[in-house]
Design an enzyme around this catalytic site. Structure first.
Site, PDB file in Angstrom:
ATOM      1  N   ARG A 230      -1.934  -6.034  -8.327  1.00 19.29           N
ATOM      2  CA  ARG A 230      -0.820  -6.932  -7.982  1.00 19.29           C
ATOM      3  C   ARG A 230      -0.589  -7.985  -9.042  1.00 19.29           C
ATOM      4  NH1 ARG A 230      -3.401  -8.080  -2.200  1.00 19.29           N
ATOM      5  NH2 ARG A 230      -5.151  -8.060  -3.633  1.00 19.29           N
TER       6      ARG A 230
ATOM      7  N   HIS B 136       0.844  -1.202   0.000  1.00 22.94           N
ATOM      8  CA  HIS B 136       0.000   0.000   0.000  1.00 22.94           C
ATOM      9  C   HIS B 136       0.878   1.250   0.000  1.00 22.94           C
ATOM     10  CE1 HIS B 136      -3.091  -2.553   2.402  1.00 22.94           C
ATOM     11  NE2 HIS B 136      -3.623  -2.357   1.211  1.00 22.94           N
TER      12      HIS B 136
ATOM     13  N   LYS C  58     -17.200  -6.614   6.870  1.00 20.57           N
ATOM     14  CA  LYS C  58     -15.822  -7.113   6.921  1.00 20.57           C
ATOM     15  C   LYS C  58     -15.226  -6.736   8.273  1.00 20.57           C
ATOM     16  CE  LYS C  58     -12.131  -7.094   3.429  1.00 20.57           C
ATOM     17  NZ  LYS C  58     -11.585  -6.340   2.298  1.00 20.57           N
TER      18      LYS C  58
ATOM     19  N   SER D 143      -3.040  -7.578   3.152  1.00 21.69           N
ATOM     20  CA  SER D 143      -3.230  -7.438   4.599  1.00 21.69           C
ATOM     21  C   SER D 143      -3.656  -8.776   5.202  1.00 21.69           C
ATOM     22  CB  SER D 143      -4.300  -6.383   4.904  1.00 21.69           C
ATOM     23  OG  SER D 143      -3.930  -5.135   4.388  1.00 21.69           O
TER      24      SER D 143
HETATM   25  O1  PNS Z   1      -8.669  -2.814   0.675  1.00 20.37           O
HETATM   26  P1  PNS Z   1      -9.935  -3.358   0.056  1.00 20.37           P
HETATM   27  O2  PNS Z   1     -10.743  -4.122   1.083  1.00 20.37           O
HETATM   28  O3  PNS Z   1      -9.657  -4.159  -1.178  1.00 20.37           O
HETATM   29  O4  PNS Z   1     -10.787  -2.072  -0.385  1.00 20.37           O
HETATM   30  C1  PNS Z   1     -12.033  -2.209  -1.042  1.00 20.37           C
HETATM   31  C2  PNS Z   1     -12.694  -0.845  -1.226  1.00 20.37           C
HETATM   32  C3  PNS Z   1     -12.877  -0.154   0.123  1.00 20.37           C
HETATM   33  C4  PNS Z   1     -11.860   0.012  -2.129  1.00 20.37           C
HETATM   34  C5  PNS Z   1     -14.076  -1.149  -1.882  1.00 20.37           C
HETATM   35  O5  PNS Z   1     -14.770  -2.057  -1.117  1.00 20.37           O
HETATM   36  C6  PNS Z   1     -14.905   0.101  -2.054  1.00 20.37           C
HETATM   37  O6  PNS Z   1     -14.706   0.817  -3.010  1.00 20.37           O
HETATM   38  N1  PNS Z   1     -15.816   0.355  -1.086  1.00 20.37           N
HETATM   39  C7  PNS Z   1     -16.601   1.550  -1.029  1.00 20.37           C
HETATM   40  C8  PNS Z   1     -18.062   1.303  -1.395  1.00 20.37           C
HETATM   41  C9  PNS Z   1     -18.256   1.459  -2.888  1.00 20.37           C
HETATM   42  O7  PNS Z   1     -18.024   2.503  -3.466  1.00 20.37           O
HETATM   43  N2  PNS Z   1     -18.705   0.356  -3.493  1.00 20.37           N
HETATM   44  C10 PNS Z   1     -18.971   0.306  -4.920  1.00 20.37           C
HETATM   45  C11 PNS Z   1     -17.706   0.058  -5.708  1.00 20.37           C
HETATM   46  S1  PNS Z   1     -18.087  -0.127  -7.384  1.00 20.37           S
END
Ligand code: PNS
Length: 159
Positions: A90, A17, A41, A127
């Site tokens: 990644r 990150h 989560k 993570s």
């Molecule tokens: O570190 P992560 O868990 O891969 O992050 C995922 C994250 C937070 C980027 C994703 O879940 C997200 O964008 N959540 C916000 C809610 C949202 O906008 N959802 C629609 C995405 S199309």
């Protein structure tokens, strides 16, 4: 002012990150690193702790702003006048899901997503893996900043 966001769970922040955040900070005037709260989560660290760790490890980057949000990434972008979402890729396995999110976000509000290839040193890192290795006493000092490694050991000792 050109602003971008690196959204994520950051539970906890890894060197992968951090590499993306630092590279983004060279490309944009301001980079928001936003911890998104996801009720489904459950995390090892509270959001406040994740923010503290992010503050500590980005302290040398004055144009990086640490933040949190509950809701859609596109709404967050609108509220902070952010035009670009930055995502680390990644491996090919990340691509399908990230592409669909990028297309959904663009369709919802016109926000663009920039895919940044992860540094090859961290292409296997997540993570979740770090937490699993640490849980069983493995050494994660090559994968997370020192402060995070210390907090992981302390948290897992408590449990
Ligand atoms: O570190 P992560 O868990 O891969 O992050 C995922 C994250 C937070 C980027 C994703 O879940 C997200 O964008 N959540 C916000 C809610 C949202 O906008 N959802 C629609 C995405 S199309």
């Amino acid at each position: 002012m050109r602003r971008a966001v690196c959204p994520g769970s950051f539970d906890p922040v890894t060197l992968g990150h951090l590499d993306i955040i630092e590279r983004a900070a060279r490309l944009y005037d301001e980079v928001y690193v936003a911890v998104f709260m996801n009720a489904s989560k459950g995390g090892l660290f509270e959001v406040e702790e994740r923010l503290e760790m992010l503050e500590e490890v980005t302290a040398d980057h004055p144009n990086v702003i640490i933040d949190s949000f509950q809701g859609l990434v596109v709404d967050y972008c609108k509220s902070r006048e952010i035009e670009v979402v930055i995502k680390g890729i990644r491996a090919v396995s990340d691509f399908d899901y990230e592409l669909s999110m990028a297309q959904m976000n663009h369709g919802l509000s016109g926000v663009d997503t920039l895919f940044m290839p992860t540094n090859r040193l961290y292409s296997f890192l997540s993570s979740s893996l770090v937490k699993d290795v640490a849980k069983w006493g493995g050494d994660v000092s090559a994968h997370v900043p020192q402060t995070v490694a210390r907090r992981l050991v302390a948290r897992l000792r408590e449990q």
